[in-house]
Design a protein around this motif. Structure first.
Motif, PDB file in Angstrom:
ATOM      1  N   ALA A 151       0.822  -1.215   0.000  1.00  9.32           N
ATOM      2  CA  ALA A 151       0.000   0.000   0.000  1.00  9.32           C
ATOM      3  C   ALA A 151       0.853   1.261   0.000  1.00  9.32           C
ATOM      4  CB  ALA A 151      -0.930  -0.006   1.204  1.00  9.32           C
ATOM      5  N   LEU A 152       1.969   1.208   0.699  1.00 10.29           N
ATOM      6  CA  LEU A 152       2.876   2.351   0.782  1.00 10.29           C
ATOM      7  C   LEU A 152       4.280   1.887   0.411  1.00 10.29           C
ATOM      8  CD1 LEU A 152       1.715   3.775   4.250  1.00 10.29           C
ATOM      9  CD2 LEU A 152       1.002   4.551   1.978  1.00 10.29           C
ATOM     10  N   LYS A 153       5.070   2.821  -0.110  1.00  8.69           N
ATOM     11  CA  LYS A 153       6.461   2.514  -0.428  1.00  8.69           C
ATOM     12  C   LYS A 153       7.342   3.596   0.173  1.00  8.69           C
ATOM     13  CE  LYS A 153       9.606   1.340  -4.166  1.00  8.69           C
ATOM     14  NZ  LYS A 153       9.790   1.265  -5.623  1.00  8.69           N
ATOM     15  N   SER A 154       8.277   3.169   0.990  1.00  6.80           N
ATOM     16  CA  SER A 154       9.203   4.087   1.640  1.00  6.80           C
ATOM     17  C   SER A 154      10.609   3.681   1.233  1.00  6.80           C
ATOM     18  CB  SER A 154       9.031   4.000   3.169  1.00  6.80           C
ATOM     19  OG  SER A 154       9.920   4.886   3.811  1.00  6.80           O
ATOM     20  N   GLY A 155      11.220   4.465   0.355  1.00  8.31           N
ATOM     21  CA  GLY A 155      12.506   4.061  -0.200  1.00  8.31           C
ATOM     22  C   GLY A 155      12.301   2.807  -1.027  1.00  8.31           C
ATOM     23  N   GLU A 156      13.003   1.741  -0.654  1.00  7.20           N
ATOM     24  CA  GLU A 156      12.852   0.464  -1.358  1.00  7.20           C
ATOM     25  C   GLU A 156      11.946  -0.507  -0.590  1.00  7.20           C
ATOM     26  OE1 GLU A 156      13.932  -0.068  -4.508  1.00  7.20           O
ATOM     27  OE2 GLU A 156      14.409   2.062  -4.324  1.00  7.20           O
ATOM     28  N   ARG A 157      11.409  -0.068   0.561  1.00 10.43           N
ATOM     29  CA  ARG A 157      10.552  -0.924   1.387  1.00 10.43           C
ATOM     30  C   ARG A 157       9.084  -0.693   1.076  1.00 10.43           C
ATOM     31  NH1 ARG A 157       9.927  -0.277   6.685  1.00 10.43           N
ATOM     32  NH2 ARG A 157      10.138   1.945   6.445  1.00 10.43           N
ATOM     33  N   TYR A 158       8.349  -1.783   1.013  1.00  7.57           N
ATOM     34  CA  TYR A 158       6.900  -1.722   0.859  1.00  7.57           C
ATOM     35  C   TYR A 158       6.252  -1.988   2.203  1.00  7.57           C
ATOM     36  CZ  TYR A 158       7.417  -1.892  -4.200  1.00  7.57           C
ATOM     37  OH  TYR A 158       7.748  -1.614  -5.499  1.00  7.57           O
ATOM     38  N   LEU A 159       5.108  -1.343   2.433  1.00 11.39           N
ATOM     39  CA  LEU A 159       4.334  -1.537   3.656  1.00 11.39           C
ATOM     40  C   LEU A 159       2.923  -1.957   3.286  1.00 11.39           C
ATOM     41  CD1 LEU A 159       5.542   1.761   5.354  1.00 11.39           C
ATOM     42  CD2 LEU A 159       6.278  -0.546   5.971  1.00 11.39           C
ATOM     43  N   ASP A 160       2.445  -3.007   3.926  1.00 10.18           N
ATOM     44  CA  ASP A 160       1.080  -3.473   3.714  1.00 10.18           C
ATOM     45  C   ASP A 160       0.157  -2.751   4.685  1.00 10.18           C
ATOM     46  OD1 ASP A 160       2.266  -5.293   1.980  1.00 10.18           O
ATOM     47  OD2 ASP A 160       2.126  -6.972   3.387  1.00 10.18           O
ATOM     48  N   GLU A 161      -1.079  -2.533   4.267  1.00 10.79           N
ATOM     49  CA  GLU A 161      -2.070  -1.913   5.138  1.00 10.79           C
ATOM     50  C   GLU A 161      -3.278  -2.813   5.313  1.00 10.79           C
ATOM     51  OE1 GLU A 161      -1.684   2.903   4.893  1.00 10.79           O
ATOM     52  OE2 GLU A 161      -3.042   1.943   3.478  1.00 10.79           O
ATOM     53  N   MET A 162      -3.774  -2.856   6.549  1.00  9.06           N
ATOM     54  CA  MET A 162      -5.029  -3.528   6.845  1.00  9.06           C
ATOM     55  C   MET A 162      -6.117  -2.462   6.806  1.00  9.06           C
ATOM     56  SD  MET A 162      -6.294  -5.424  10.354  1.00  9.06           S
ATOM     57  CE  MET A 162      -4.868  -6.489  10.358  1.00  9.06           C
ATOM     58  N   HIS A 163      -7.210  -2.760   6.124  1.00  7.86           N
ATOM     59  CA  HIS A 163      -8.357  -1.870   6.087  1.00  7.86           C
ATOM     60  C   HIS A 163      -9.357  -2.375   7.122  1.00  7.86           C
ATOM     61  CE1 HIS A 163      -6.765   0.114   2.588  1.00  7.86           C
ATOM     62  NE2 HIS A 163      -6.580  -1.075   2.016  1.00  7.86           N
ATOM     63  N   MET A 164      -9.879  -1.447   7.933  1.00 14.86           N
ATOM     64  CA  MET A 164     -10.782  -1.805   9.022  1.00 14.86           C
ATOM     65  C   MET A 164     -12.016  -0.918   8.982  1.00 14.86           C
ATOM     66  SD  MET A 164      -7.948  -2.340  12.061  1.00 14.86           S
ATOM     67  CE  MET A 164      -8.895  -3.560  13.005  1.00 14.86           C
ATOM     68  N   TYR A 165     -13.101  -1.403   9.574  1.00 15.01           N
ATOM     69  CA  TYR A 165     -14.340  -0.631   9.608  1.00 15.01           C
ATOM     70  C   TYR A 165     -15.047  -0.812  10.941  1.00 15.01           C
ATOM     71  CZ  TYR A 165     -17.292  -4.745   9.211  1.00 15.01           C
ATOM     72  OH  TYR A 165     -17.920  -5.922   9.471  1.00 15.01           O
ATOM     73  N   LEU A 166     -15.936   0.129  11.226  1.00 18.73           N
ATOM     74  CA  LEU A 166     -16.798   0.088  12.400  1.00 18.73           C
ATOM     75  C   LEU A 166     -18.153   0.602  11.973  1.00 18.73           C
ATOM     76  CD1 LEU A 166     -17.110  -0.138  15.576  1.00 18.73           C
ATOM     77  CD2 LEU A 166     -16.549   2.291  15.606  1.00 18.73           C
TER      78      LEU A 166
END
Length: 170
Positions: A151-166
């Motif tokens: 979901a996000l890229k910081s430099g050469e690192r990727y970050l996954d995101e959890m989508h949540m709801y209420l």
């Protein structure tokens, strides 16, 4: 502790806390410190101006007059999606973590969104490696509905995101 909607008069304190969050926990946000430091003060003030419909804004937690935590929201714009709002930019200064500030901020924002009566669902995204944030949101009643790989890229690192709801109303 005092929690209230932030206005243009809070811009300087808000910017200080927001930029601190971007430096302290850069992986927790979609924006970067380098991007946000360039933002003109007028844009920050506009961000904190409450429009006539109150469809976006920020709440702040103050301890002894000092802003120690922030949380934002925005309502979806499309006619078919206006029943949803998103939580954004949640940050509590390190010295105040574990003191209940985050819980009070989230409860205040959710109460505001609930009392409007026209928002049924609140969504957020959280980086999966931020385990304490994931646990906090689960404790607040949020449920996962999806995982976005890279979901996000910081430099050469990727970050996954959890989508949540209420759901605000049963």
């Amino acid at each position: 502790m005092e929690v209230r909607r932030l206005g243009p008069e809070d811009t300087e304190a808000f910017v200080k806390v927001r930029l601190e969050g971007l430096q302290t926990d850069p992986d927790a946000f979609g924006a970067t410190w380098e991007e946000e430091i360039r933002r003109p003060m007028a844009e920050w003030q506009e961000r904190l101006s409450q429009g006539p419909e109150g469809d976006s804004g920020y709440f702040g937690a103050f301890v002894a007059g000092e802003l120690v935590g922030i949380i934002g929201f925005f309502r979806q714009r499309g006619l078919k999606a206006r029943h949803k709002a998103s939580v954004v930019s949640m940050y509590v200064r390190e010295a105040h973590r574990g003191t209940g500030v985050a819980t009070v901020l989230m409860k205040e924002e959710l109460a505001y969104l609930r009392q409007r009566g026209d928002i049924d669902q609140v969504q957020l995204s959280v980086v999966t490696t931020n385990h304490s944030a994931v646990r906090f949101y689960e404790k607040m009643g949020f449920l996962p509905y999806g995982l976005e790989k890279r979901a996000l890229k910081s430099g050469e690192r990727y970050l996954d995101e959890m989508h949540m709801y209420l759901l605000l109303h049963d």
